[in-house]
Design an enzyme around this catalytic site. Structure first.
Site, PDB file in Angstrom:
ATOM      1  N   ASP A 141       0.859  -1.210   0.031  1.00  0.00           N
ATOM      2  CA  ASP A 141       0.089  -0.088  -0.138  1.00  0.00           C
ATOM      3  C   ASP A 141       0.838   1.139  -0.023  1.00  0.00           C
ATOM      4  O   ASP A 141       1.959   1.224   0.472  1.00  0.00           O
ATOM      5  CB  ASP A 141      -0.769  -0.058   1.373  1.00  0.00           C
ATOM      6  CG  ASP A 141      -1.574   1.162   1.371  1.00  0.00           C
ATOM      7  OD1 ASP A 141      -2.171   1.701   0.669  1.00  0.00           O
ATOM      8  OD2 ASP A 141      -1.612   1.644   2.785  1.00  0.00           O
ATOM      9  N   LEU A 142       0.550   2.484  -0.473  1.00  0.00           N
ATOM     10  CA  LEU A 142       1.148   3.607  -0.401  1.00  0.00           C
ATOM     11  C   LEU A 142       0.994   4.522   0.840  1.00  0.00           C
ATOM     12  O   LEU A 142       1.973   4.517   1.746  1.00  0.00           O
ATOM     13  CB  LEU A 142       0.922   4.401  -1.821  1.00  0.00           C
ATOM     14  CG  LEU A 142       1.679   5.621  -1.780  1.00  0.00           C
ATOM     15  CD1 LEU A 142       2.964   5.636  -1.742  1.00  0.00           C
ATOM     16  CD2 LEU A 142       1.167   6.563  -2.984  1.00  0.00           C
ATOM     17  N   ASP A 143      -0.242   4.841   0.888  1.00  0.00           N
ATOM     18  CA  ASP A 143      -0.328   6.062   1.967  1.00  0.00           C
ATOM     19  C   ASP A 143      -0.420   5.107   3.247  1.00  0.00           C
ATOM     20  O   ASP A 143      -1.244   4.481   3.637  1.00  0.00           O
ATOM     21  CB  ASP A 143      -1.622   6.821   1.748  1.00  0.00           C
ATOM     22  CG  ASP A 143      -1.747   7.592   0.767  1.00  0.00           C
ATOM     23  OD1 ASP A 143      -0.685   8.232   0.332  1.00  0.00           O
ATOM     24  OD2 ASP A 143      -2.614   7.833   0.065  1.00  0.00           O
ATOM     25  N   LYS A 173     -10.869  -0.475  -2.139  1.00  0.00           N
ATOM     26  CA  LYS A 173     -10.480  -1.278  -1.157  1.00  0.00           C
ATOM     27  C   LYS A 173     -11.707  -1.211  -0.150  1.00  0.00           C
ATOM     28  O   LYS A 173     -12.213   0.053   0.051  1.00  0.00           O
ATOM     29  CB  LYS A 173      -9.327  -0.862  -0.371  1.00  0.00           C
ATOM     30  CG  LYS A 173      -7.961  -1.133  -0.981  1.00  0.00           C
ATOM     31  CD  LYS A 173      -6.939  -0.468  -0.515  1.00  0.00           C
ATOM     32  CE  LYS A 173      -5.594  -0.314  -1.369  1.00  0.00           C
ATOM     33  NZ  LYS A 173      -4.525   0.427  -0.637  1.00  0.00           N
ATOM     34  N   GLU A 181      -0.080  -3.323   4.563  1.00  0.00           N
ATOM     35  CA  GLU A 181      -0.996  -2.470   4.651  1.00  0.00           C
ATOM     36  C   GLU A 181      -1.430  -1.826   5.890  1.00  0.00           C
ATOM     37  O   GLU A 181      -0.994  -2.471   6.959  1.00  0.00           O
ATOM     38  CB  GLU A 181      -2.347  -2.852   4.212  1.00  0.00           C
ATOM     39  CG  GLU A 181      -3.180  -3.021   3.017  1.00  0.00           C
ATOM     40  CD  GLU A 181      -3.739  -1.518   2.577  1.00  0.00           C
ATOM     41  OE1 GLU A 181      -3.928  -0.535   3.625  1.00  0.00           O
ATOM     42  OE2 GLU A 181      -4.005  -1.171   1.478  1.00  0.00           O
ATOM     43  N   ASP A 182      -1.934  -0.455   5.990  1.00  0.00           N
ATOM     44  CA  ASP A 182      -1.879   0.347   7.143  1.00  0.00           C
ATOM     45  C   ASP A 182      -3.580   0.356   7.610  1.00  0.00           C
ATOM     46  O   ASP A 182      -3.745   0.762   8.553  1.00  0.00           O
ATOM     47  CB  ASP A 182      -1.396   1.437   7.258  1.00  0.00           C
ATOM     48  CG  ASP A 182      -1.914   2.602   6.391  1.00  0.00           C
ATOM     49  OD1 ASP A 182      -2.490   2.016   5.292  1.00  0.00           O
ATOM     50  OD2 ASP A 182      -2.351   3.687   6.763  1.00  0.00           O
ATOM     51  N   LYS A 242      -9.121   5.319   5.635  1.00  0.00           N
ATOM     52  CA  LYS A 242      -8.010   5.040   5.144  1.00  0.00           C
ATOM     53  C   LYS A 242      -8.072   3.875   4.189  1.00  0.00           C
ATOM     54  O   LYS A 242      -8.754   2.915   4.350  1.00  0.00           O
ATOM     55  CB  LYS A 242      -6.723   4.411   6.340  1.00  0.00           C
ATOM     56  CG  LYS A 242      -6.443   5.425   7.295  1.00  0.00           C
ATOM     57  CD  LYS A 242      -5.448   4.949   8.106  1.00  0.00           C
ATOM     58  CE  LYS A 242      -4.958   6.294   9.016  1.00  0.00           C
ATOM     59  NZ  LYS A 242      -4.060   5.921  10.013  1.00  0.00           N
ATOM     60  N   THR A 282       1.217  10.183   4.180  1.00  0.00           N
ATOM     61  CA  THR A 282       0.396  11.051   3.548  1.00  0.00           C
ATOM     62  C   THR A 282      -1.081  11.010   4.130  1.00  0.00           C
ATOM     63  O   THR A 282      -1.951  11.757   4.015  1.00  0.00           O
ATOM     64  CB  THR A 282       0.167  10.793   2.067  1.00  0.00           C
ATOM     65  OG1 THR A 282      -0.106   9.273   1.854  1.00  0.00           O
ATOM     66  CG2 THR A 282       1.275  11.616   1.289  1.00  0.00           C
ATOM     67  N   SER A 335      -2.570   1.083  -4.359  1.00  0.00           N
ATOM     68  CA  SER A 335      -2.945   2.135  -3.906  1.00  0.00           C
ATOM     69  C   SER A 335      -4.638   2.698  -4.411  1.00  0.00           C
ATOM     70  O   SER A 335      -4.679   2.758  -5.538  1.00  0.00           O
ATOM     71  CB  SER A 335      -2.018   3.232  -4.032  1.00  0.00           C
ATOM     72  OG  SER A 335      -2.501   4.509  -3.670  1.00  0.00           O
ATOM     73  N   ALA A 336      -5.001   3.108  -3.617  1.00  0.00           N
ATOM     74  CA  ALA A 336      -6.172   3.864  -3.801  1.00  0.00           C
ATOM     75  C   ALA A 336      -6.303   5.203  -4.403  1.00  0.00           C
ATOM     76  O   ALA A 336      -7.311   5.956  -4.594  1.00  0.00           O
ATOM     77  CB  ALA A 336      -7.480   3.421  -2.864  1.00  0.00           C
TER      78      ALA A 336
END
Ligand code: B16
Ligand code: MG
Length: 220
Positions: A10-12, A148, A172-173, A46, A18, A117-118
């Site tokens: 995942d990115l953020d 997601k 993932e976070d 998120k 971010t 990423s979303a």
């Protein structure tokens, strides 16, 4: 698990934080419309797409029926402008702890990587961080139709990597992201609190705790 061949990030909240800027920008928008959101509520946003996040905020404030599609599009655009202004100064030092050395270790071990990423801003953020070329593929909101917790973004990343779910791990976070990974039939590593990410196979407090050998042993 079977031999580990790929890791999908995942990115953020995993590569860079971010998530905090998303929250501040949404809060600014919500304030304008008399809706009060806090960090606990933000946990439910998120990993959720921009339009779905707006719908959740309006529903939370009991204002879903007060705006038409055009007004909602303008609100989402306003939030994105605020968010983009906030992340304008993002730079390599904003990469979360341990990520750069972990990516290097994966490359040396021949493990393939992708971003799932979303965010529609994913490519831009990765370029600002100076690590776009560290990933074999980037799957972002522009390449998928379902947000997601739908597994689509992770399934697309698996397809591009040419790997099966059994040999890959997702990181993932967000609870919605962990659900997406598990529903893609992959092993999930959560970064954050076990209270929120309980469905993950392994939960780590920080990205600094990511260790290749530990990940290879998940499920063994
Ligand atoms: P944008 P991720 C997600 O990114 C964020 O977690 C979520 O809070 C945000 O609403 C979503 O991207 C859409 O982002 O407005 O930039 O298109 O965690 O899936 O990398
Ligand atoms: Mg995230």
């Amino acid at each position: 698990m079977e031999k580990l061949e790929g890791i999908i990030f995942d990115l953020d909240g995993v590569i860079t934080d971010t998530a905090e800027f998303h929250y501040l920008a949404w809060k600014k928008l919500a304030d304008k419309f008399g809706i009060e959101i806090d960090r606990d509520f933000n946990e439910t946003l998120k990993g959720v797409s921009r339009t779905d996040s707006l719908e959740r905020i309006l529903a939370y404030g009991g204002r879903s029926a007060d705006f038409d599609a055009k007004e909602k599009a303008e609100m989402a655009e306003w939030k994105n402008d605020v968010y983009k202004e906030m992340i304008e100064a993002i730079q390599p030092s904003d990469i979360l702890p341990g990520i750069e050395s972990f990516l290097k270790e994966l490359k040396e071990a021949g493990i393939r990587t992708a971003i799932a990423s979303a965010s529609k801003n994913a490519e831009m953020i990765l370029c600002s961080l100076g690590i776009r070329d560290q990933f074999d593929y980037v799957v972002d909101a522009a390449k998928i139709t379902k947000s997601k917790p739908d597994p689509e973004v992770f399934l697309k990343a698996l397809e591009l990597l040419g790997l099966s779910a059994e040999v890959c791990i997702g990181v993932e976070d967000a609870a919605s992201g962990v659900d997406a990974i598990k529903d893609a039939k992959m092993r999930a590593v959560g970064i954050g609190s076990i209270d929120i990410l309980g469905r993950a196979d392994l939960v780590l407090a920080s990205t600094a705790d990511l260790q290749l050998e530990q990940l290879r042993n998940i499920g063994n």
